[in-house]
Scaffold this motif. Structure first.
Motif, mmCIF file in Angstrom:
data_model
loop_
_atom_site.group_PDB
_atom_site.id
_atom_site.type_symbol
_atom_site.label_atom_id
_atom_site.label_comp_id
_atom_site.label_asym_id
_atom_site.label_seq_id
_atom_site.Cartn_x
_atom_site.Cartn_y
_atom_site.Cartn_z
ATOM 1 N N MET A 1 0.844 -1.189 0.000
ATOM 2 C CA MET A 1 0.000 0.000 0.000
ATOM 3 C C MET A 1 0.884 1.246 0.000
ATOM 4 S SD MET A 1 -3.233 1.007 2.474
ATOM 5 C CE MET A 1 -2.497 0.171 3.855
ATOM 6 N N ASN A 2 0.377 2.285 -0.654
ATOM 7 C CA ASN A 2 1.081 3.561 -0.713
ATOM 8 C C ASN A 2 0.551 4.511 0.351
ATOM 9 O OD1 ASN A 2 2.529 3.525 -3.613
ATOM 10 N ND2 ASN A 2 0.496 2.603 -3.803
ATOM 11 N N ILE A 3 1.397 5.464 0.685
ATOM 12 C CA ILE A 3 0.963 6.573 1.528
ATOM 13 C C ILE A 3 1.418 7.842 0.825
ATOM 14 C CG2 ILE A 3 2.984 6.903 3.027
ATOM 15 C CD1 ILE A 3 0.924 6.651 5.402
ATOM 16 N N ILE A 4 0.576 8.846 0.753
ATOM 17 C CA ILE A 4 0.906 10.055 0.019
ATOM 18 C C ILE A 4 0.569 11.261 0.887
ATOM 19 C CG2 ILE A 4 -1.341 10.084 -1.178
ATOM 20 C CD1 ILE A 4 0.213 11.167 -3.656
ATOM 21 N N VAL A 5 1.523 12.208 0.998
ATOM 22 C CA VAL A 5 1.348 13.303 1.944
ATOM 23 C C VAL A 5 2.231 14.486 1.553
ATOM 24 C CG1 VAL A 5 3.191 12.485 3.479
ATOM 25 C CG2 VAL A 5 1.325 13.871 4.429
ATOM 26 N N ALA A 6 1.791 15.686 1.929
ATOM 27 C CA ALA A 6 2.622 16.889 1.827
ATOM 28 C C ALA A 6 2.846 17.386 3.249
ATOM 29 C CB ALA A 6 1.928 17.959 0.988
ATOM 30 N N ALA A 7 4.096 17.533 3.649
ATOM 31 C CA ALA A 7 4.417 17.915 5.022
ATOM 32 C C ALA A 7 5.440 19.033 5.036
ATOM 33 C CB ALA A 7 4.953 16.709 5.792
ATOM 34 N N ASP A 8 5.360 19.891 6.055
ATOM 35 C CA ASP A 8 6.352 20.969 6.149
ATOM 36 C C ASP A 8 7.622 20.427 6.804
ATOM 37 O OD1 ASP A 8 6.060 20.961 8.911
ATOM 38 O OD2 ASP A 8 5.247 22.996 9.046
ATOM 39 N N LYS A 9 8.564 21.307 7.093
ATOM 40 C CA LYS A 9 9.860 20.834 7.580
ATOM 41 C C LYS A 9 9.769 20.193 8.965
ATOM 42 C CE LYS A 9 11.388 25.274 9.537
ATOM 43 N NZ LYS A 9 12.455 26.308 9.457
ATOM 44 N N ASN A 10 8.661 20.433 9.668
ATOM 45 C CA ASN A 10 8.443 19.817 10.978
ATOM 46 C C ASN A 10 7.491 18.625 10.892
ATOM 47 O OD1 ASN A 10 10.007 21.873 12.315
ATOM 48 N ND2 ASN A 10 8.262 23.244 12.059
ATOM 49 N N TRP A 11 7.194 18.193 9.692
ATOM 50 C CA TRP A 11 6.274 17.097 9.418
ATOM 51 C C TRP A 11 4.830 17.444 9.788
ATOM 52 C CZ3 TRP A 11 7.756 13.119 6.410
ATOM 53 C CH2 TRP A 11 9.139 12.938 6.254
ATOM 54 N N ALA A 12 4.522 18.731 9.802
ATOM 55 C CA ALA A 12 3.145 19.172 9.991
ATOM 56 C C ALA A 12 2.399 19.029 8.669
ATOM 57 C CB ALA A 12 3.107 20.621 10.460
ATOM 58 N N ILE A 13 1.100 18.702 8.758
ATOM 59 C CA ILE A 13 0.339 18.472 7.531
ATOM 60 C C ILE A 13 -0.951 19.281 7.447
ATOM 61 C CG2 ILE A 13 1.276 16.166 7.166
ATOM 62 C CD1 ILE A 13 -1.305 15.026 8.351
ATOM 63 N N GLY A 14 -1.405 19.864 8.552
ATOM 64 C CA GLY A 14 -2.670 20.587 8.459
ATOM 65 C C GLY A 14 -3.008 21.381 9.691
ATOM 66 N N LYS A 15 -4.018 22.220 9.537
ATOM 67 C CA LYS A 15 -4.543 22.998 10.667
ATOM 68 C C LYS A 15 -6.033 23.243 10.433
ATOM 69 C CE LYS A 15 -3.621 26.983 13.618
ATOM 70 N NZ LYS A 15 -5.037 27.291 13.856
ATOM 71 N N ASP A 16 -6.825 23.030 11.475
ATOM 72 C CA ASP A 16 -8.277 23.229 11.392
ATOM 73 C C ASP A 16 -8.891 22.409 10.256
ATOM 74 O OD1 ASP A 16 -8.083 25.064 13.511
ATOM 75 O OD2 ASP A 16 -7.723 26.735 12.133
ATOM 76 N N ASN A 17 -8.388 21.199 10.084
ATOM 77 C CA ASN A 17 -8.884 20.275 9.053
ATOM 78 C C ASN A 17 -8.702 20.825 7.641
ATOM 79 O OD1 ASN A 17 -9.937 17.664 8.623
ATOM 80 N ND2 ASN A 17 -11.975 18.479 8.194
ATOM 81 N N LYS A 18 -7.646 21.601 7.440
ATOM 82 C CA LYS A 18 -7.313 22.136 6.121
ATOM 83 C C LYS A 18 -5.836 21.912 5.848
ATOM 84 C CE LYS A 18 -10.761 25.857 6.360
ATOM 85 N NZ LYS A 18 -10.968 27.334 6.354
ATOM 86 N N LEU A 19 -5.484 21.881 4.560
ATOM 87 C CA LEU A 19 -4.075 21.775 4.200
ATOM 88 C C LEU A 19 -3.332 23.028 4.640
ATOM 89 C CD1 LEU A 19 -4.337 20.369 0.553
ATOM 90 C CD2 LEU A 19 -3.764 19.092 2.627
ATOM 91 N N LEU A 20 -2.048 22.887 4.895
ATOM 92 C CA LEU A 20 -1.244 24.039 5.291
ATOM 93 C C LEU A 20 -1.061 25.019 4.139
ATOM 94 C CD1 LEU A 20 1.520 22.231 7.364
ATOM 95 C CD2 LEU A 20 -0.478 23.465 8.225
ATOM 96 N N VAL A 21 -0.924 24.488 2.936
ATOM 97 C CA VAL A 21 -0.692 25.318 1.759
ATOM 98 C C VAL A 21 -1.103 24.525 0.528
ATOM 99 C CG1 VAL A 21 1.700 24.528 1.458
ATOM 100 C CG2 VAL A 21 1.019 26.755 0.549
ATOM 101 N N SER A 22 -1.561 25.233 -0.485
ATOM 102 C CA SER A 22 -1.943 24.579 -1.733
ATOM 103 C C SER A 22 -0.864 24.844 -2.776
ATOM 104 C CB SER A 22 -3.294 25.130 -2.223
ATOM 105 O OG SER A 22 -3.642 24.557 -3.464
ATOM 106 N N ILE A 23 -0.211 23.776 -3.228
ATOM 107 C CA ILE A 23 0.874 23.882 -4.200
ATOM 108 C C ILE A 23 0.407 23.224 -5.496
ATOM 109 C CG2 ILE A 23 3.278 23.346 -4.705
ATOM 110 C CD1 ILE A 23 3.711 23.033 -1.699
ATOM 111 N N PRO A 24 0.230 23.993 -6.573
ATOM 112 C CA PRO A 24 -0.289 23.420 -7.824
ATOM 113 C C PRO A 24 0.456 22.178 -8.289
ATOM 114 C CG PRO A 24 -0.270 25.811 -7.963
ATOM 115 C CD PRO A 24 0.426 25.452 -6.676
#
Length: 218
Positions: free
Chosen positions: A1-24
């Motif tokens: 199985m795969n896992i797919i994620v976008a994380a910042d340098k601290n491995w943070a992935i979201g806030k208030d059930n939203k993505l941290l940033v939208s990167i096209p």
């Protein structure tokens, strides 16, 4: 199985059930990887999608402890055991865990491939992905991780939005153009203009004397 994620340098992935940033570019990669495949997620992740609807052109499997939870065009499972039994119906390489943080943590032991967009910036966040850098070296999972860095794409979006907020819209275009030129390799990461054949020729011109002053051709 795969896992797919976008994380910042601290491995943070979201806030208030939203993505941290939208990167096209990251969104495009996500679509290319998961379209026509199986995506596994928690209830909150599903509800964060537009209108709370499942992703199109994918088989959506939702893991939730809510026995009464139902949603159109999605398969609902209530335990990890039930989920593992369900995904046996599909090739493992076509199954992608897409979040959120609790589902990532529960399914990580069952994944052998990670698609991680690592963003070189630290955001305020309330949800995190497990720090893969701290995983034991003998964990086979590490050998299958493929990291893709989109630092400049993130900086382009971040700088552009900050220009609007801090400097006003009149400055946005200048910041956006600089970020674009960095992405197109016209500037290096420090903002210096990279020499092109034209600029090199101009710089190599000999000084022209005009009266008592020396004028450099530009």
């Amino acid at each position: 199985m795969n896992i797919i994620v976008a994380a910042d340098k601290n491995w943070a992935i979201g806030k208030d059930n939203k993505l941290l940033v939208s990167i096209p570019a990251d969104m495009k990669m996500f679509r290319q990887e998961t379209t026509g495949k199986v995506v596994v997620m928690g209830r909150k992740t599903l509800e964060s999608f537009p209108n709370g609807l499942p992703l199109k052109n994918r088989t959506n499997i939702v893991l939730t402890g809510n026995k009464n939870y139902k949603v159109k065009d999605a398969i609902i499972v209530h335990t990890i055991e039930e989920l593992l039994e369900e995904i046996k119906k599909y090739p493992s390489e076509e199954v992608y865990c897409i979040g959120g943080d609790s589902v990532y943590k529960q399914l990580l032991p069952y994944c052998d491939t990670a698609h991680v967009t690592k963003i070189d910036f630290g955001y305020e966040a309330d949800s995190y992905f497990p720090n893969l850098d701290e995983m034991p070296e003998n964990r086979n999972f590490r050998h299958f991780c493929s990291f893709s860095s989109l630092h400049l794409q993130m900086n382009h979006s971040f700088l552009s939005s900050q220009a609007d907020t801090l400097l006003g819209s009149s400055m946005r275009q200048a910041v956006s153009d600089t970020a674009r030129r960095i992405l197109q390799n016209e500037y290096d990461v420090r903002g210096y203009e990279l020499p092109t054949p034209d600029t090199r020729r101009r710089r190599e011109k000999k000084p022209e004397k005009t009266g008592k002053k020396t004028k450099i051709g530009r």
